[in-house]
Structures are given as C-alpha cells and as structure tokens.
Write an enzyme that holds these catalytic residues in place. Structure first.
Site, PDB file in Angstrom:
ATOM      1  N   ARG A 182       0.846  -1.197   0.000  1.00  0.00           N
ATOM      2  CA  ARG A 182       0.000   0.000   0.000  1.00  0.00           C
ATOM      3  C   ARG A 182       0.882   1.249   0.000  1.00  0.00           C
ATOM      4  O   ARG A 182       1.992   1.241   0.518  1.00  0.00           O
ATOM      5  CB  ARG A 182      -0.903   0.029   1.238  1.00  0.00           C
ATOM      6  CG  ARG A 182      -2.074  -0.938   1.171  1.00  0.00           C
ATOM      7  CD  ARG A 182      -2.950  -0.845   2.396  1.00  0.00           C
ATOM      8  NE  ARG A 182      -2.269  -1.350   3.573  1.00  0.00           N
ATOM      9  CZ  ARG A 182      -1.685  -0.602   4.491  1.00  0.00           C
ATOM     10  NH1 ARG A 182      -1.709   0.717   4.417  1.00  0.00           N
ATOM     11  NH2 ARG A 182      -1.085  -1.163   5.518  1.00  0.00           N
TER      12      ARG A 182
ATOM     13  N   TYR B 264      -1.119  -3.525  -7.120  1.00  0.00           N
ATOM     14  CA  TYR B 264      -0.909  -4.278  -5.888  1.00  0.00           C
ATOM     15  C   TYR B 264      -2.160  -4.284  -4.983  1.00  0.00           C
ATOM     16  O   TYR B 264      -2.764  -3.230  -4.753  1.00  0.00           O
ATOM     17  CB  TYR B 264       0.284  -3.719  -5.073  1.00  0.00           C
ATOM     18  CG  TYR B 264       0.253  -4.275  -3.673  1.00  0.00           C
ATOM     19  CD1 TYR B 264       0.685  -5.577  -3.422  1.00  0.00           C
ATOM     20  CD2 TYR B 264      -0.343  -3.567  -2.630  1.00  0.00           C
ATOM     21  CE1 TYR B 264       0.554  -6.136  -2.174  1.00  0.00           C
ATOM     22  CE2 TYR B 264      -0.482  -4.124  -1.368  1.00  0.00           C
ATOM     23  CZ  TYR B 264      -0.036  -5.409  -1.143  1.00  0.00           C
ATOM     24  OH  TYR B 264      -0.193  -5.969   0.088  1.00  0.00           O
TER      25      TYR B 264
ATOM     26  N   GLY C  72      -3.913  -4.028  -1.767  1.00  0.00           N
ATOM     27  CA  GLY C  72      -4.711  -3.021  -1.068  1.00  0.00           C
ATOM     28  C   GLY C  72      -4.946  -1.758  -1.882  1.00  0.00           C
ATOM     29  O   GLY C  72      -5.878  -1.007  -1.599  1.00  0.00           O
TER      30      GLY C  72
ATOM     31  N   LYS D  24      -9.622  -2.524   1.632  1.00  0.00           N
ATOM     32  CA  LYS D  24      -9.348  -1.375   2.494  1.00  0.00           C
ATOM     33  C   LYS D  24     -10.111  -0.128   2.035  1.00  0.00           C
ATOM     34  O   LYS D  24     -10.599   0.655   2.852  1.00  0.00           O
ATOM     35  CB  LYS D  24      -7.843  -1.104   2.557  1.00  0.00           C
ATOM     36  CG  LYS D  24      -7.050  -2.262   3.185  1.00  0.00           C
ATOM     37  CD  LYS D  24      -7.587  -2.570   4.522  1.00  0.00           C
ATOM     38  CE  LYS D  24      -7.004  -3.661   5.359  1.00  0.00           C
ATOM     39  NZ  LYS D  24      -5.767  -4.273   5.252  1.00  0.00           N
TER      40      LYS D  24
ATOM     41  N   HIS E   5     -10.520  -2.530  11.449  1.00  0.00           N
ATOM     42  CA  HIS E   5      -9.426  -3.370  10.935  1.00  0.00           C
ATOM     43  C   HIS E   5      -9.201  -4.512  11.935  1.00  0.00           C
ATOM     44  O   HIS E   5      -8.216  -4.528  12.661  1.00  0.00           O
ATOM     45  CB  HIS E   5      -8.166  -2.500  10.784  1.00  0.00           C
ATOM     46  CG  HIS E   5      -7.051  -3.146  10.014  1.00  0.00           C
ATOM     47  ND1 HIS E   5      -5.750  -2.705  10.077  1.00  0.00           N
ATOM     48  CD2 HIS E   5      -7.036  -4.188   9.146  1.00  0.00           C
ATOM     49  CE1 HIS E   5      -4.988  -3.447   9.288  1.00  0.00           C
ATOM     50  NE2 HIS E   5      -5.735  -4.353   8.723  1.00  0.00           N
TER      51      HIS E   5
ATOM     52  N   SER F  87      -1.314  -3.688  10.245  1.00  0.00           N
ATOM     53  CA  SER F  87      -0.961  -4.591   9.151  1.00  0.00           C
ATOM     54  C   SER F  87       0.292  -5.395   9.493  1.00  0.00           C
ATOM     55  O   SER F  87       1.255  -4.845  10.041  1.00  0.00           O
ATOM     56  CB  SER F  87      -0.704  -3.783   7.880  1.00  0.00           C
ATOM     57  OG  SER F  87      -1.850  -3.029   7.583  1.00  0.00           O
TER      58      SER F  87
ATOM     59  N   CYS G 116       0.745  -7.603  11.756  1.00  0.00           N
ATOM     60  CA  CYS G 116       0.991  -7.743  13.198  1.00  0.00           C
ATOM     61  C   CYS G 116       0.213  -8.893  13.814  1.00  0.00           C
ATOM     62  O   CYS G 116       0.004  -8.929  15.026  1.00  0.00           O
ATOM     63  CB  CYS G 116       0.677  -6.439  13.913  1.00  0.00           C
ATOM     64  SG  CYS G 116       1.866  -5.147  13.529  1.00  0.00           S
ATOM     65  N   GLY G 117      -0.258  -9.831  12.996  1.00  0.00           N
ATOM     66  CA  GLY G 117      -0.749 -11.076  13.562  1.00  0.00           C
ATOM     67  C   GLY G 117      -2.250 -11.334  13.539  1.00  0.00           C
ATOM     68  O   GLY G 117      -2.705 -12.251  14.226  1.00  0.00           O
ATOM     69  N   LYS G 118      -3.028 -10.611  12.744  1.00  0.00           N
ATOM     70  CA  LYS G 118      -4.475 -10.878  12.724  1.00  0.00           C
ATOM     71  C   LYS G 118      -4.790 -12.239  12.115  1.00  0.00           C
ATOM     72  O   LYS G 118      -5.525 -13.029  12.700  1.00  0.00           O
ATOM     73  CB  LYS G 118      -5.232  -9.781  11.947  1.00  0.00           C
ATOM     74  CG  LYS G 118      -5.310  -8.453  12.682  1.00  0.00           C
ATOM     75  CD  LYS G 118      -6.108  -7.413  11.924  1.00  0.00           C
ATOM     76  CE  LYS G 118      -5.538  -7.089  10.580  1.00  0.00           C
ATOM     77  NZ  LYS G 118      -4.151  -6.625  10.571  1.00  0.00           N
TER      78      LYS G 118
ATOM     79  N   ASN H 216      -2.940 -14.789  11.794  1.00  0.00           N
ATOM     80  CA  ASN H 216      -2.443 -15.850  12.668  1.00  0.00           C
ATOM     81  C   ASN H 216      -3.338 -16.079  13.873  1.00  0.00           C
ATOM     82  O   ASN H 216      -3.638 -17.217  14.221  1.00  0.00           O
ATOM     83  CB  ASN H 216      -1.017 -15.534  13.119  1.00  0.00           C
ATOM     84  CG  ASN H 216      -0.005 -15.954  12.066  1.00  0.00           C
ATOM     85  OD1 ASN H 216       0.473 -17.068  12.069  1.00  0.00           O
ATOM     86  ND2 ASN H 216       0.272 -15.065  11.127  1.00  0.00           N
TER      87      ASN H 216
ATOM     88  N   ASP I 184      -9.359  -9.855   8.836  1.00  0.00           N
ATOM     89  CA  ASP I 184      -8.833  -8.511   8.530  1.00  0.00           C
ATOM     90  C   ASP I 184      -9.828  -7.376   8.787  1.00  0.00           C
ATOM     91  O   ASP I 184      -9.420  -6.305   9.203  1.00  0.00           O
ATOM     92  CB  ASP I 184      -8.370  -8.471   7.063  1.00  0.00           C
ATOM     93  CG  ASP I 184      -7.425  -7.314   6.771  1.00  0.00           C
ATOM     94  OD1 ASP I 184      -6.445  -7.147   7.513  1.00  0.00           O
ATOM     95  OD2 ASP I 184      -7.667  -6.569   5.808  1.00  0.00           O
TER      96      ASP I 184
ATOM     97  N   ASN J 286       6.411  -8.542   1.932  1.00  0.00           N
ATOM     98  CA  ASN J 286       4.952  -8.343   1.894  1.00  0.00           C
ATOM     99  C   ASN J 286       4.314  -9.199   0.808  1.00  0.00           C
ATOM    100  O   ASN J 286       3.278  -8.845   0.252  1.00  0.00           O
ATOM    101  CB  ASN J 286       4.624  -6.861   1.671  1.00  0.00           C
ATOM    102  CG  ASN J 286       3.136  -6.564   1.869  1.00  0.00           C
ATOM    103  OD1 ASN J 286       2.503  -7.109   2.781  1.00  0.00           O
ATOM    104  ND2 ASN J 286       2.560  -5.727   1.016  1.00  0.00           N
ATOM    105  N   SER J 287       4.930 -10.340   0.491  1.00  0.00           N
ATOM    106  CA  SER J 287       4.282 -11.230  -0.480  1.00  0.00           C
ATOM    107  C   SER J 287       3.031 -11.824   0.161  1.00  0.00           C
ATOM    108  O   SER J 287       2.950 -11.962   1.383  1.00  0.00           O
ATOM    109  CB  SER J 287       5.247 -12.328  -0.923  1.00  0.00           C
ATOM    110  OG  SER J 287       5.766 -13.021   0.186  1.00  0.00           O
ATOM    111  N   ARG J 288       2.071 -12.173  -0.664  1.00  0.00           N
ATOM    112  CA  ARG J 288       0.732 -12.511  -0.146  1.00  0.00           C
ATOM    113  C   ARG J 288       0.154 -13.736  -0.834  1.00  0.00           C
ATOM    114  O   ARG J 288       0.538 -14.093  -1.948  1.00  0.00           O
ATOM    115  CB  ARG J 288      -0.213 -11.329  -0.414  1.00  0.00           C
ATOM    116  CG  ARG J 288       0.205 -10.027   0.255  1.00  0.00           C
ATOM    117  CD  ARG J 288      -0.562  -9.788   1.527  1.00  0.00           C
ATOM    118  NE  ARG J 288      -0.001  -8.722   2.337  1.00  0.00           N
ATOM    119  CZ  ARG J 288      -0.533  -8.337   3.497  1.00  0.00           C
ATOM    120  NH1 ARG J 288      -1.614  -8.930   3.971  1.00  0.00           N
ATOM    121  NH2 ARG J 288       0.021  -7.391   4.210  1.00  0.00           N
TER     122      ARG J 288
ATOM    123  N   GLY K  39       0.159 -20.252  18.528  1.00  0.00           N
ATOM    124  CA  GLY K  39      -0.828 -21.082  19.236  1.00  0.00           C
ATOM    125  C   GLY K  39      -0.875 -20.791  20.730  1.00  0.00           C
ATOM    126  O   GLY K  39      -1.938 -20.858  21.367  1.00  0.00           O
ATOM    127  N   ASP K  40       0.283 -20.447  21.300  1.00  0.00           N
ATOM    128  CA  ASP K  40       0.317 -20.191  22.741  1.00  0.00           C
ATOM    129  C   ASP K  40      -0.420 -18.900  23.130  1.00  0.00           C
ATOM    130  O   ASP K  40      -0.680 -18.669  24.311  1.00  0.00           O
ATOM    131  CB  ASP K  40       1.765 -20.170  23.241  1.00  0.00           C
ATOM    132  CG  ASP K  40       2.354 -21.573  23.271  1.00  0.00           C
ATOM    133  OD1 ASP K  40       1.715 -22.458  23.889  1.00  0.00           O
ATOM    134  OD2 ASP K  40       3.409 -21.804  22.651  1.00  0.00           O
TER     135      ASP K  40
END
Ligand code: GTP
Ligand code: SPV
Ligand code: MN
Length: 603
Positions: free
Chosen positions: A69, A197, A199, A206, A226, A248, A250-252, A254, A277, A375-377, A502-503
């Site tokens: 982005r 690209y 976003g 977005k 978000h 972005s 930061c773990g959503k 996951n 997201d 930032n590959s997706r 997972g933890d």
C-alpha cells in the site's frame, strides 16, 4: 439484464473517459473465471502452478516498485478539508476528479474494461453493501472473485435504483509518481490508478470496507474496523466471540486461525475463524455488538506462514489460491517463502522473477536478498480454511464478548492488560502504537502511533472517529470488554520473549475468564494485569534463546508496567494528540490521559 440506470450511466461515463476496446461483465461463473485464468497465463500475467500439488493455484509478480500500500499516495477527498482530518491526505474532490480524469483519459485504449459487481457480506442480506469495480486487470478480477462475493445476483440485489460503491481502477502506465488511491466518501466513489498491488487495487477491501465504510458507519451508527473475528469453543460446546485490531502484518490472520496448544485441544477447546482482517460491527437485536466479516477470502502475508505457525492458513492456500510476489520453485513448479520451511529451493526465481541464490539471503536486507518479498501474499478462499466458523455465512454475524487491541512493541506494552471500562478502553485504542511493517511502503520497524490500527484506513477525521467509538457505548445496551495485547516484546538480544502463535490461546483464555468474572487481576496504573499464576503455562515448551526455556519469571517480566517507559510513551502520545488530533480530541479521552498520567507519576 441490468436495470439499474445509475449503474448503466456511470459505466458509460467511465468507458467514455478511459476508452477501453471492449467491456466484459463478470458474471461470477466458473467458466468465465477459467477463461480469464487461461488468458492471463497466455500473456504471462499469471503462471499456472503444479496442478497436482497446488490445484487451481497461480503465481503473479507485481511491478518491482508496486509491492505494498502507498499511504502517501492515498487521499480522502471530502468537500471540507477538516472532515478528512489531519492524518489523511486530502484533496478537494473537484480538483481530484480533474487531476485523475486526465490520467484516466484513454488509459484503457487497447485493453478490456471488466465490470465486477460484488457484495461485501452475504449477497442481498440486511447489512451487505454492493459495489462495482471497473478494472483493466485480470489479476484484479480473479482476486476480487476470491475476496468478495462476485456475480450477477449482486445486480439483482441492487434493484432498479439501489446504491452502490463506484470503484474505478486502471493500471495506466504504472508510473509510481502518478499513482493515486483516492476516496470520495460523499459520492460513494473510489478512484485508483497506476498500481496493480492488493490493497491499492482490490477496491472492496481497504478502500471500501474500511475507508468508505467507516465514514458510512459514523453517519449510520455502526463501525468498520481493521479487526479479525474469532470464536472460542469451550469443552461444553459454548462459543464466545472476540474481535481484535492489530496493525498490518501484526498477527491478525495468525490469531484468527490459531490452533490451541495440545493441553487445551485434548480437553476439547477449539478456535473458529470468522474473519482475519475486517469487521463490520453494529448493535444486534439483543442490544449487544455483533460483528460480521464482509470479505469472502484471505489476502494473507506469506512469509512466516508454516505448518507450525499457522497450519490453517497454509491449508487454505493449497487450492484455488493466487500467490503474489513469492519465490517460484522451478524444479516442481510450486512456491516458497521465507519461513515456510528450512529447505529453500535450489533452482528458483525470486519475487522479481530473477534467478535466486538462497545462500545470499541476508535478513538485514530482505527486499534485495529474499526469495519472497516481505509483503508477499496469498489470496485464498475462506471456504478452504479448516477452522472456518459455521457462522461465516451468517449475515447477522456473531456477538462480541471482548475486543482486543494490539501492536508490535519491543518494549513498554505488557503481554496483556484489560481496560477499566469502555471509555478507558477507547483511550487504550487511541494510544496504540506499533513498529511499521512491509505492508506499506516506507521504513520498517519504526514505532508510530496507530490508533485502533486504523491510521491508514479511517475515512474521516481521527478525533471524530474517537468520538464515534465513545458514542457506541450509548448505541449498544451492552458493550464488550476491551483488552490490549503485545506478542512482540523483545529481550536485549532481540529475541521474542513470548512464544506467540498457538500459545496466544493462553491469553485468550484469561481474557474470556475476565469477561466471565471467574479470574482475579492486579489493578495497575494502565489497567488490570493478570497475576502470572493465572496464565496457564501447562505444556508450554519455548526456548527464548539457546538453553533458556520460558518460565514463570519470564512471564512476570513481560507483565510488568515499567514506569519510565510509560512516561516516555505518554510524552509521545501528548505530541501525537496535539499534532494529529488537535481540537477534535474528545474531552473524555483527554481526561483518561490526565488520570492515567497521574497514576503513572505516583508509582
Ligand atoms: P495484514 O494482512 O497485513 O493485515 O496482516 P495480519 O495482521 O493479518 O498479520 P499476520 O497474521 O499475517 O502476521 C504477520 C507476521 O507476524 C507474520 O510474519 C507472522 O509470522 C508474524 N506473527 C503473527 N503472530 C505472531 C506471534 O504471535 N508472535 C510472533 N513473534 N510473530 C507473529
Ligand atoms: C494490510 O496491509 O492491512 C492488508 C493488506 O491487509 S492490503 O490489502 O494491501 O491492505
Ligand atoms: Mn490488514
């Protein structure tokens, strides 16, 4: 076929501007999608991957200067500048239409204009919103088919006179100096040019579901956030839902697809993914806040995804997925990225499409030396996800028990804390900060304030957005409890101090118990912090560094509230509030700031 006169006249107008050779309506059929995939492969726009190992999967490379982005090229165009706030870039709508109009002029000559009718959320449902994206990119069409609900039934849902969000995207000449992502919230319009690209060009995501939708939500009494949404099922089969806003990368994704540790799984705990997201949140019939995921797929970060960190995400990408800017293993025509496994392909092309030598990888210069771009997706259908929630297609969404804010903070923010109440929770969201990531162009690893993870995505003034958050407490009869987490604390050697992934379930369990009122906490200057003994560490097996296993003392150290670090942070918050929120800062948040500062000073 199309009876909505606004649709027809707008498409006519946009076609007259961009001059495509032909116009093709995307009908949502598999036959049409398959023909487009074949066409994209024939021109080299996409590469078909190994049909046995990755059925229906494709690889795409964007231009090297077009991999994330572009926040500095993103504009909110409201008639009054103050409505866009001081954080968003602003352009006068008339000026912007004129400026971009010149760039769009004839931009689709020799190309095809695809008309994509799509719905955010279940087609025709109460809370769904319709859009049409016009684009000259097959890659965009195929991604939108995965990420949203595309088809002619959306036009039916629009009826003869219904509203829709008008999105225009043209690749034009891909000049990064003329790249613009512009939003006209007063006209339900999005104009994107000179990018290919994610976003920047998948306008349902977005641009619509956050920037335009947050503006609509403010006026209509709901919220576009978000946030991921997940359900936690306990051994009795009861499911509680949580949403979480992290910036972005930061773990959503996951957290949304987390698999609980073994000791919980054997007891029957499960996590269900509703969204990874974006959440649209409104008051439900029972007076609680209900959240739904308006998307239909995952546009997830590839690097770091593996069988241990996020097996559900990995499984989601095994079929019908488009990979963008990952490495191409030429030996078996599959894909690879850093963190997938310990066997980088020997004969491969990197994300730029050049022959790649994995032995030259340097983690301090990832963009130049990695196989996959940081930032590959992957663009994967939600239905592929093994833990997709049974409520995924329920247009009513799910009732929220808790809301979590979080960021990537090497220090200061403890592992988890709970706000005192909704107003304090809104304050906690407003002071969020995180280290920047590769998801947006610009420097990586710099701490910046990112309230509610919405800095790049709020379609109006941030101070008004804070007020809207405060107002939601009066709109709803019961509000969720608000928490803050930080999975990313580092020790002095730069190692993660918390196992994460997972933890993180251990922390979710504490959060649920707090909501149920079945666990105590320590009241601190910043909120309620767990007693270390109340976090279940059974079966946790994590080496922070060689020879040092995570234990109760480590947990205690990431639960502490460090007065000096917090005071430093508060000085930064003060600057941020003054420079970026200004007069629009709600008095209630200034009071929370003053009270918390006083509590910290008296420590
Ligand atoms: P966007 O799609 O950009 O909005 O990102 P996201 O918020 O969904 O982030 P995602 O889950 O894709 O994670 C981004 C990166 O953070 C990946 O490289 C993950 O491996 C890493 N990550 C996610 N969760 C954790 C965690 O709990 N601990 C640590 N150390 N890293 C994590
Ligand atoms: C993000 O950057 O938060 C993403 C990827 O989810 S993008 O669609 O590019 O915004
Ligand atoms: Mn995101």
């Amino acid at each position: 076929m199309v009876t909505n006169k606004h649709v027809l006249s707008w498409i006519e107008e946009m076609a007259a501007l961009t001059c495509p050779d032909k116009i093709v309506w995307i009908d949502g059929s598999e036959e049409q999608a398959e023909a487009l995939r074949a066409e994209a492969c024939s021109t080299g726009e996409m590469i078909k991957l190994n049909e046995e190992k990755l059925p229906g999967c494709y690889l795409h490379h964007t231009a090297v200067n077009d991999v994330a982005r572009v926040e500095n090229r993103t504009f909110i165009c409201t008639s009054k500048k103050e409505d866009a706030g001081t954080i968003n870039n602003w352009m006068d709508p008339k000026e912007c239409y004129e400026k971009l109009g010149k760039l769009y002029k004839g931009a689709m000559k020799g190309r095809t204009m695809y008309v994509i009718p799509y719905s955010m959320s279940v087609v025709g449902s109460d809370f769904a919103k319709n859009g049409i994206e016009l684009t000259d990119s097959i890659y965009v069409v195929l991604n939108m088919i995965i990420m949203t609900r595309v088809g002619l039934n959306v036009l039916e849902a629009m009826g003869t006179d219904g509203d829709f969000i008008k999105g225009l995207h043209a690749r034009a000449n891909m000049d990064e100096n003329e790249r613009y992502i512009c939003h006209f919230p007063e006209d339900n319009t999005i104009w994107s040019i000179n990018s290919g690209y994610g976003g920047n060009v998948l306008l349902g995501k977005k641009c619509f579901a956050l920037r335009i939708a947050s503006y609509l939500g403010k006026n209509e009494g709901w919220m576009a956030e978000h946030m991921l949404i997940l359900g936690i099922e306990n051994p009795q089969g009861e499911i509680k839902y949580i949403s979480a806003a992290f910036p972005s990368a930061c773990g959503k994704t996951n957290l949304a697809m987390l698999i609980p540790p073994e000791n919980y799984r054997v007891k029957g705990y499960k996590v269900w993914c509703v969204g990874d997201d974006i959440a649209w949140i409104r008051k439900g019939p029972d007076g609680r806040l209900w959240a739904c995921n308006p998307e239909n797929g995952f546009f997830g970060v590839a690097p770091g995804t593996n069988v241990n960190s996020n097996p559900n995400a990995l499984a989601s990408t095994m079929e019908g997925t488009i990979f963008t800017n990952v490495a191409h293993n030429l030996d078996d025509n599959t894909v690879w990225w850093e963190g997938l496994d310990k066997n980088p392909p020997k004969n491969a092309l990197n994300w730029r499409g050049e022959q790649w030598d994995y032995t030259k990888y340097d983690k301090n210069d990832k963009v130049k030396t990695s196989g996959a771009h940081p930032n590959s997706r992957f663009t994967a259908p939600a239905k592929n996800c093994p833990c997709i929630s049974a409520e995924f297609n329920n247009p009513a969404g799910v009732p929220l028990t808790a809301i979590i804010f979080g960021g990537r903070r090497a220090k200061t923010a403890p592992l988890v804390y709970q706000s005192f109440n909704w107003t304090h929770g809104t304050f906690v969201g407003s002071i969020m900060a995180s280290e920047t990531t590769a998801a947006a162009s610009g420097a990586v690893g710099v701490v910046r304030r990112d309230p509610m993870a919405m800095i790049p995505f709020c379609g109006y003034a941030m101070g008004d957005y804070f007020q809207h958050w405060l107002d939601m407490e009066n709109i709803a009869d019961v509000v969720p409890k608000i928490f803050h987490v930080n999975w990313f604390r580092l020790d002095e050697n730069g190692n993660f101090m918390w196992p994460g992934f997972g933890d993180n379930f251990r922390i979710l369990e504490w959060i649920i118990k707090r909501c149920e009122g079945t666990v105590d906490a320590v009241e601190t200057a910043i909120g309620y912090v767990p007693k270390a003994e109340d976090i279940n560490l059974e079966g946790l097996d994590y080496e922070i560094c060689e020879g040092h296993k995570f234990g109760l003392d480590d947990l205690k150290s990431i639960l502490t509230v460090d007065k000096d670090a917090w005071l430093e942070d508060f000085a930064n918050i003060k600057e941020f509030y003054a420079a970026k929120i200004g007069d629009k800062l709600p008095a209630a948040l200034q009071k929370e700031y003053d009270d918390q500062l006083a509590r910290l000073q008296s420590l």
